[in-house]
Design a protein around this motif. Structure first.
Motif, PDB file in Angstrom:
ATOM      1  N   PHE A   1     -13.517  13.160  13.406  1.00 21.90           N
ATOM      2  CA  PHE A   1     -13.475  14.611  13.207  1.00 21.90           C
ATOM      3  C   PHE A   1     -13.543  14.910  11.721  1.00 21.90           C
ATOM      4  CE2 PHE A   1      -9.029  13.349  12.902  1.00 21.90           C
ATOM      5  CZ  PHE A   1      -8.561  14.067  11.824  1.00 21.90           C
ATOM      6  N   ALA A   2     -13.896  16.153  11.414  1.00 19.43           N
ATOM      7  CA  ALA A   2     -13.837  16.688  10.052  1.00 19.43           C
ATOM      8  C   ALA A   2     -13.137  18.034  10.123  1.00 19.43           C
ATOM      9  CB  ALA A   2     -15.226  16.839   9.451  1.00 19.43           C
ATOM     10  N   SER A   3     -12.213  18.278   9.199  1.00 20.00           N
ATOM     11  CA  SER A   3     -11.413  19.508   9.243  1.00 20.00           C
ATOM     12  C   SER A   3     -11.334  20.146   7.863  1.00 20.00           C
ATOM     13  CB  SER A   3      -9.997  19.187   9.735  1.00 20.00           C
ATOM     14  OG  SER A   3      -9.180  20.348   9.736  1.00 20.00           O
ATOM     15  N   ASP A   4     -11.594  21.453   7.820  1.00 19.87           N
ATOM     16  CA  ASP A   4     -11.432  22.243   6.600  1.00 19.87           C
ATOM     17  C   ASP A   4      -9.983  22.715   6.542  1.00 19.87           C
ATOM     18  OD1 ASP A   4     -11.565  23.909   4.423  1.00 19.87           O
ATOM     19  OD2 ASP A   4     -12.741  25.458   5.422  1.00 19.87           O
ATOM     20  N   VAL A   5      -9.201  22.169   5.596  1.00 21.09           N
ATOM     21  CA  VAL A   5      -7.765  22.467   5.530  1.00 21.09           C
ATOM     22  C   VAL A   5      -7.448  23.586   4.548  1.00 21.09           C
ATOM     23  CG1 VAL A   5      -7.213  20.099   6.161  1.00 21.09           C
ATOM     24  CG2 VAL A   5      -7.301  20.740   3.733  1.00 21.09           C
ATOM     25  N   ALA A   6      -8.470  24.160   3.916  1.00 25.51           N
ATOM     26  CA  ALA A   6      -8.218  25.197   2.903  1.00 25.51           C
ATOM     27  C   ALA A   6      -7.392  26.366   3.451  1.00 25.51           C
ATOM     28  CB  ALA A   6      -9.529  25.695   2.312  1.00 25.51           C
ATOM     29  N   PRO A   7      -7.681  26.895   4.664  1.00 24.47           N
ATOM     30  CA  PRO A   7      -6.851  28.012   5.163  1.00 24.47           C
ATOM     31  C   PRO A   7      -5.378  27.652   5.294  1.00 24.47           C
ATOM     32  CG  PRO A   7      -8.898  27.850   6.403  1.00 24.47           C
ATOM     33  CD  PRO A   7      -8.816  26.624   5.558  1.00 24.47           C
TER      34      PRO A   7
ATOM     35  N   ARG B   1     -14.252  25.293   0.736  1.00 23.34           N
ATOM     36  CA  ARG B   1     -13.960  24.396   1.854  1.00 23.34           C
ATOM     37  C   ARG B   1     -13.367  23.099   1.331  1.00 23.34           C
ATOM     38  NH1 ARG B   1     -18.675  23.273   5.731  1.00 23.34           N
ATOM     39  NH2 ARG B   1     -17.004  23.127   7.281  1.00 23.34           N
ATOM     40  N   LEU B   2     -12.315  22.611   1.989  1.00 25.51           N
ATOM     41  CA  LEU B   2     -11.674  21.348   1.654  1.00 25.51           C
ATOM     42  C   LEU B   2     -11.713  20.478   2.906  1.00 25.51           C
ATOM     43  CD1 LEU B   2      -8.563  22.709  -0.303  1.00 25.51           C
ATOM     44  CD2 LEU B   2     -10.735  21.893  -1.258  1.00 25.51           C
ATOM     45  N   LEU B   3     -12.709  19.627   2.981  1.00 27.51           N
ATOM     46  CA  LEU B   3     -12.961  18.869   4.201  1.00 27.51           C
ATOM     47  C   LEU B   3     -12.341  17.473   4.125  1.00 27.51           C
ATOM     48  CD1 LEU B   3     -16.683  19.740   5.001  1.00 27.51           C
ATOM     49  CD2 LEU B   3     -14.664  20.393   6.329  1.00 27.51           C
TER      50      LEU B   3
END
Length: 322
Positions: free
Chosen positions: A54-60, A17-19
């Protein structure tokens, strides 16, 4: 004013995860955009509406942007710019303007990797044939010297290669740079040692390369071509008196078989089944291929096993006379 409240660590794996976290002064619409730090090429974007933070997982998003481009060449360190992503994130709010996060470099691994390390799924004893190359993916902080010792039954020749920078490093071994050698010992210092036995490949052998979950490109030469088939795809139209083929395409499929291998090697070859990129290596050129095999046995009680895989070109061949 918008602020980044959370930024991933540099060196984090793209498989995790890259948050990124952002906070604003009031509920509003935010656009989170990711760019290549060197070229400013867009890598992905997301929108959040009616939120103050907000927090966002940008890995995908970033995993889709990563594409390896392998190449052949002489022995030594080579460019690794296509193996990592150096990313800049920007968050723009309709009320609070734009905030920019410091750039981060992400590794193409499924899990955490700590330097010094050799990122590989293959055993450290390998075969290499004339005309072939192998590639080692090294993770090291600071300068690194790699020594290649070539030997036969009479002589020994040691050559050293040095890079002044650290990070994710690629080191290529080209068999043709050590003509007459029977054995290569590659000493990558704290990253470890790898040994190669140099033997000619059997006639009809096919070498494949593939991306691994460890973040490397691995190579293996399949010594046996079991069969080659040609498959045709047709579209047909029905006239008043007969069926007519209106479009014809064909593709070549090759079924390859490994040598009898240990469970460790078969486990590594199983990575071909789910690899995001696979190439056939011929004459120093890498040609993308599609893996058709979806299942393979990698362990057989009391015996060495073989690994079968069927591949085809990623592009169908259109027949020009249709």
């Amino acid at each position: 004013m918008a602020l980044f409240t959370r930024i991933p660590l540099s060196g984090a794996p793209l498989g995790g995860r890259l948050l990124y976290g952002v906070a604003g002064s009031a509920p509003q619409t935010f656009d989170l955009r990711l760019y290549d730090a060197a070229t400013r090429a867009p890598l992905g974007a997301r929108r959040f509406t009616g939120v103050a933070s907000f927090a966002s997982d940008v890995a995908p998003l970033l995993r889709r942007a990563l594409r390896f481009v392998p190449s052949s060449g002489s022995t030594g360190f080579c460019e690794a710019t296509d193996r990592t992503l150096r990313v800049v994130a920007e968050a723009t709010g309709t009320l609070d303007g734009t905030a920019t996060a410091a750039s981060r470099t992400f590794l193409p691994c499924a899990g955490e990797a700590a330097a010094p390390a050799l990122l590989t799924s293959m055993p450290r004893e390998r075969l290499l044939a004339p005309g072939e190359c192998d590639e080692l993916t090294l993770l090291h902080e600071g300068a690194l010297t790699v020594t290649v010792t070539a030997s036969d039954h009479r002589t020994t020749d040691a050559r050293s290669y040095r890079t002044a920078t650290g990070g994710l490093l690629l080191f290529r071994i080209a068999a043709d740079d050590f003509a007459g050698a029977e054995r290569l010992e590659v000493d990558a210092g704290p990253c470890g040692r790898i040994g190669y036995t140099l033997l000619p490949a059997p006639e009809g052998a096919q070498r494949l390369a593939w991306r691994t979950a460890e973040g490397s490109i691995e190579h293996y030469t399949f010594p046996v071509g079991v069969r080659t088939t040609i498959a045709a795809a047709k579209r047909r139209a029905c006239g008043s008196e007969e069926h007519v083929a209106t479009t014809t395409q064909r593709e070549r499929r090759d079924l390859l078989r490994s040598a009898c291998e240990t469970g460790e090697t078969l486990e590594a070859l199983a990575g071909l089944l789910a690899a995001p990129q696979v190439w056939a290596c011929t004459g120093g050129a890498y040609r993308p291929v599609d893996v058709l095999t979806t299942e393979a046995a990698i362990r057989r009680h009391g015996a060495l096993g073989t690994f079968d895989i069927e591949i085809r070109s990623t592009a169908r061949e259109a027949l020009p006379w249709n």
